[in-house]
Scaffold this motif. Structure first.
Motif, PDB file in Angstrom:
ATOM      1  N   THR A   1       0.838  -1.214   0.000  1.00  0.00           N
ATOM      2  CA  THR A   1       0.000   0.000   0.000  1.00  0.00           C
ATOM      3  C   THR A   1       0.867   1.256   0.000  1.00  0.00           C
TER       4      THR A   1
ATOM      5  N   SER B   1       0.715   4.524  -7.984  1.00  0.00           N
ATOM      6  CA  SER B   1      -0.465   3.679  -8.167  1.00  0.00           C
ATOM      7  C   SER B   1      -0.611   3.224  -9.615  1.00  0.00           C
TER       8      SER B   1
ATOM      9  N   GLU C   1      -2.716  -0.339 -11.963  1.00  0.00           N
ATOM     10  CA  GLU C   1      -3.732  -1.389 -11.866  1.00  0.00           C
ATOM     11  C   GLU C   1      -3.223  -2.626 -11.151  1.00  0.00           C
TER      12      GLU C   1
ATOM     13  N   LYS D   1      -3.375  -1.990  -7.456  1.00  0.00           N
ATOM     14  CA  LYS D   1      -4.773  -1.968  -7.029  1.00  0.00           C
ATOM     15  C   LYS D   1      -5.339  -3.383  -6.961  1.00  0.00           C
TER      16      LYS D   1
ATOM     17  N   THR E   1     -10.433   4.959  -6.580  1.00  0.00           N
ATOM     18  CA  THR E   1      -9.288   5.679  -6.011  1.00  0.00           C
ATOM     19  C   THR E   1      -9.557   6.057  -4.561  1.00  0.00           C
TER      20      THR E   1
ATOM     21  N   LEU F   1      -9.339   2.894  -2.427  1.00  0.00           N
ATOM     22  CA  LEU F   1      -7.936   2.517  -2.288  1.00  0.00           C
ATOM     23  C   LEU F   1      -7.249   3.398  -1.253  1.00  0.00           C
TER      24      LEU F   1
END
Length: 200
Positions: free
Chosen positions: A95, A102, A104, A107, A181, A184
């Protein structure tokens, strides 16, 4: 442990490796698990760019030996805490990287942790009655579970996946993770809060 040492190496923070190994040694000696670590070898591997694979292999072997020892000596609660600690630290690292860059893949990896946490919590609850320290940990992880519950994971089956020439059948399922977003960002914040509580 290997995740942290690898992270320090990859991001050229090798000056922190010795401090980290000293902390690991103190912890393992307190838990009477120091016999499972070759700290000189770990230091050598962790400070060399060429030995990351060896570092990971040694760390995994040490963990497996510790886990077996704990389970064979009625210390399964410590084994469960080790698994949890490894997961929380790995979640924290991914994280933190996702916060900076960031994409995909990050994520998806973070979103997929929803399933792992759902499997981890029932194991921890087995020890809650006999060890009061588990109650706070479970409460913190349930907060993270609430945040991860918004992640949507759908499994898509691929048609006509060919077999490889070596006879290995390719995976015909793909997980599609949907996380906004904002979601996340909340996962990152809660993970950081839990990790900092644990280490303080």
């Amino acid at each position: 442990m290997s995740a942290d040492l690898g992270y320090l190496n990859v991001y050229s923070k090798t000056s922190l490796i010795l401090d980290y190994l000293v902390a690991i040694r103190k912890l393992t000696e307190t838990l009477t698990l120091g016999q499972f670590f070759d700290f000189q070898a770990l230091k050598r591997l962790a400070t060399s760019d060429d030995n990351i694979d060896s570092l990971l292999i040694m760390s995994v072997q040490s963990y497996q030996n510790m886990d077996e020892h704990l389970r064979n000596n009625q210390r399964s609660n410590l084994s469960a805490l080790m698994v949890t600690g490894v997961w929380v630290e790995s979640m924290y690292l991914v994280t933190q990287v996702a916060k900076e860059q960031s994409n995909e893949d990050f994520k998806n990896t973070i979103g997929e942790q929803k399933g792992i946490l759902n499997n981890l919590l029932p194991i921890l609850r087995l020890f809650k009655e006999n060890d009061k320290n588990f109650a706070d940990l479970i409460s913190n992880l349930e907060e993270l579970k609430d945040v991860l519950d918004v992640v949507k994971i759908t499994v898509q089956v691929k048609d006509n996946v060919p077999s490889r020439e070596d006879g290995v059948i390719e995976q015909n399922e793909e997980s599609i993770v949907t996380v906004s977003t904002e979601e996340l960002s909340e996962i990152i914040t809660v993970t950081e809060k839990i990790r900092n509580k644990i280490i303080n």
